[in-house]
Design a protein around this motif. Structure first.
Motif, short mmCIF file in Angstrom:
data_model
loop_
_atom_site.label_atom_id
_atom_site.label_comp_id
_atom_site.label_asym_id
_atom_site.label_seq_id
_atom_site.Cartn_x
_atom_site.Cartn_y
_atom_site.Cartn_z
N SER A 1 0.83 -1.20 0.00
CA SER A 1 0.00 0.00 0.00
C SER A 1 0.86 1.25 0.00
O SER A 1 0.34 2.36 -0.06
CB SER A 1 -0.91 0.02 1.23
OG SER A 1 -0.15 0.22 2.41
N GLY A 2 2.19 1.04 0.10
CA GLY A 2 3.12 2.16 0.16
C GLY A 2 3.49 2.56 1.57
O GLY A 2 4.39 3.38 1.76
N ALA A 3 2.82 2.00 2.58
CA ALA A 3 3.06 2.38 3.96
C ALA A 3 4.41 1.85 4.45
O ALA A 3 4.77 0.70 4.19
CB ALA A 3 1.94 1.87 4.86
N MET A 4 5.14 2.68 5.16
CA MET A 4 6.44 2.30 5.70
C MET A 4 6.27 1.29 6.84
O MET A 4 5.43 1.46 7.71
CB MET A 4 7.16 3.54 6.23
CG MET A 4 8.54 3.31 6.80
SD MET A 4 9.21 4.83 7.54
CE MET A 4 8.26 4.88 9.09
N LYS A 5 7.06 0.23 6.80
CA LYS A 5 6.97 -0.82 7.81
C LYS A 5 7.86 -0.49 9.01
O LYS A 5 8.95 0.08 8.86
CB LYS A 5 7.41 -2.16 7.23
CG LYS A 5 6.56 -2.64 6.07
CD LYS A 5 5.16 -3.03 6.50
CE LYS A 5 5.15 -4.32 7.29
NZ LYS A 5 3.75 -4.74 7.62
N THR A 6 7.41 -0.89 10.18
CA THR A 6 8.20 -0.80 11.40
C THR A 6 8.02 -2.10 12.18
O THR A 6 7.09 -2.87 11.92
CB THR A 6 7.76 0.38 12.29
OG1 THR A 6 6.38 0.21 12.67
CG2 THR A 6 7.94 1.70 11.57
N GLY A 7 8.92 -2.35 13.13
CA GLY A 7 8.85 -3.59 13.89
C GLY A 7 9.30 -4.77 13.05
O GLY A 7 9.99 -4.62 12.04
N TRP A 8 8.91 -5.98 13.46
CA TRP A 8 9.27 -7.19 12.73
C TRP A 8 8.33 -7.40 11.55
O TRP A 8 7.12 -7.17 11.66
CB TRP A 8 9.19 -8.42 13.64
CG TRP A 8 10.30 -8.52 14.65
CD1 TRP A 8 10.21 -8.27 15.98
CD2 TRP A 8 11.65 -8.91 14.39
NE1 TRP A 8 11.43 -8.46 16.58
CE2 TRP A 8 12.34 -8.86 15.63
CE3 TRP A 8 12.36 -9.28 13.25
CZ2 TRP A 8 13.68 -9.18 15.76
CZ3 TRP A 8 13.71 -9.60 13.36
CH2 TRP A 8 14.36 -9.54 14.60
N TYR A 9 8.85 -7.81 10.43
CA TYR A 9 8.06 -8.15 9.26
C TYR A 9 8.84 -9.14 8.41
O TYR A 9 10.06 -9.31 8.59
CB TYR A 9 7.70 -6.90 8.44
CG TYR A 9 8.88 -6.05 8.05
CD1 TYR A 9 9.53 -6.23 6.84
CD2 TYR A 9 9.34 -5.05 8.91
CE1 TYR A 9 10.63 -5.44 6.49
CE2 TYR A 9 10.43 -4.26 8.57
CZ TYR A 9 11.07 -4.46 7.36
OH TYR A 9 12.15 -3.69 7.03
N GLN A 10 8.18 -9.79 7.51
CA GLN A 10 8.79 -10.85 6.71
C GLN A 10 8.73 -10.48 5.23
O GLN A 10 7.71 -10.01 4.73
CB GLN A 10 8.06 -12.16 6.94
CG GLN A 10 8.85 -13.39 6.49
CD GLN A 10 8.11 -14.68 6.83
OE1 GLN A 10 6.91 -14.78 6.63
NE2 GLN A 10 8.81 -15.66 7.34
N VAL A 11 9.84 -10.67 4.55
CA VAL A 11 9.93 -10.42 3.11
C VAL A 11 10.58 -11.64 2.47
O VAL A 11 11.69 -12.02 2.83
CB VAL A 11 10.77 -9.17 2.79
CG1 VAL A 11 10.85 -8.95 1.28
CG2 VAL A 11 10.18 -7.94 3.47
N SER A 12 9.88 -12.25 1.52
CA SER A 12 10.40 -13.43 0.81
C SER A 12 10.94 -14.49 1.76
O SER A 12 12.01 -15.06 1.55
CB SER A 12 11.48 -13.01 -0.19
OG SER A 12 10.95 -12.13 -1.16
#
Length: 378
Positions: A337-348
């Motif tokens: 959505s374009g929103a900047m991520k913070t904290g833990w997140y998963q990519v690929s």
């Protein structure tokens, strides 16, 4: 051992030094194991259970993202597949995490209730991301459901449960005796009316607490979504739709300038020409597949932009960025959505951590986990 919450993996736009697989706005749904479920692998009378008919290229993980822009082997992907393959219903792409499905469906005019039907979607808000499943049989107070990723297995499952253990049932396009019945969506073909109706969005539209162009956007409707409104009003130089949210609060959606020569009509058979390149465009607009944000003076926003509670980044041409972004030597991750991520997140499949500023953590320890020079948890 600490277990991190599973996060949605999002899109990529700019490129990071380690190659990342990028896709637009992905969604997942997970389900915590329910202690009162009864596993059943043979349907009762009236069952139309189909077994694991999920495409091989999804179930073996060779195609990580499905045609509905959801992660394969998730409950949401399997439910979307069944709706398409059996019910003949195409759910909009990237429909959201499972716990959001019922709320969005009801908002779009589909019937969501506590009455199960064959071919309906069993919906649960339990757990961090909820769960959805396809109803293959209804047996009094019990239902037979087919699903994926029950208990985080990433595989097919069929079980019989009490209907009242689910949050509700979504009736996109139910089946009756294995045959498709008419869609449960109610369309309003009347022009925009002050007495209320249904509006279908062609452009991204902000939801606000006040009918003011300067008011903070709290959420958005995306193209293809719809809303049931009960008021049409003119204020602050714009036409607004208004409705009562589930929380009981009144919401407002900005449409067009009142003094515009544009001819507004309901999108169910008619057209709306709002969102031209004139100064009447305020806020988000999609142009040739890319999102831009326009100021009240008609100019495009660039750089970092805070909209609602989220930060977005628009390049020098005003195009909204997604995925990995490097600015002044610091990496940021912007979701679909374009929103900047913070904290833990998963990519690929890899975990990352970004501070509250959005800056990616590298070569450090966060919550007891080590992250390397690429920011990957090791």
């Amino acid at each position: 051992m600490k277990v991190l919450p599973f996060k949605v993996t999002e899109t990529g736009f700019s490129f990071r030094k380690s190659a990342k697989k990028v896709v637009p706005f992905l969604v997942v749904g997970l389900m915590l194991v329910a202690s009162d479920s009864v596993y059943a692998y043979s349907g009762g009378n009236g069952s139309i259970a189909r077994g694991d008919d999920y495409p091989t290229y999804y179930k073996n993980g060779s195609q990580e993202i499905d045609k509905w822009r959801m992660y394969s082997r998730q409950c949401t992907s399997f439910a979307a597949f069944r709706l398409s393959n059996v019910n003949g219903f195409e759910i909009p792409a990237a429909y959201g995490n499972a716990n959001e499905w019922g709320y969005r469906a009801r908002r779009e005019g589909y019937r969501v209730d506590n009455t199960p039907a064959i071919g309906s979607i069993a919906w649960s808000t339990a757990g961090g991301y909820g769960h959805v499943a396809w109803v293959s049989n209804v047996m009094g107070d019990n239902i037979e459901i087919e699903e994926y990723n029950y208990g985080y297995t990433g595989s097919y499952n069929k079980r019989t449960i009490k209907a009242n253990t689910m949050t509700g049932f979504i009736h996109f396009k139910d089946l009756e005796g294995g045959n498709v019945v008419s869609s449960s969506k109610v369309f309003n073909s009347q022009p925009l009316s002050s007495s209320g109706g249904t509006h279908y969005f062609k452009n991204k539209a902000a939801i606000k607490n006040q009918p003011l162009a300067s008011a903070t956007s709290i959420a958005y409707y995306s193209p293809g979504e719809s809303v049931h409104y009960d008021q049409v009003l003119e204020k602050d130089g714009y036409k607004w739709l208004s409705y009562i949210s589930y929380s009981g609060s009144r919401r407002y959606i900005q449409l067009e300038e009142v003094n515009s020569s544009q001819n507004y009509q309901n999108q169910s058979g008619n057209s709306s020409n709002y969102g031209s390149n004139s100064s009447s465009t305020v806020g988000w607009k999609k142009i040739n597949g890319s999102w831009y944000h326009f100021k009240s003076n008609g100019s495009k926003s660039t750089g970092w932009l805070k909209d609602g509670s989220s930060w977005y980044y628009l390049n020098s041409s005003g195009e909204m960025q997604t995925g990995w972004l490097k600015e002044n030597g610091v990496w940021y991750y912007l979701d679909g959505s374009g929103a900047m991520k913070t904290g833990w997140y998963q990519v690929s499949g890899k975990w990352y951590y970004s501070y509250s500023s959005g800056a990616l953590a590298v070569n450090t320890t966060v919550d007891g986990y080590r992250v390397n020079s690429d920011g990957e948890r090791v």
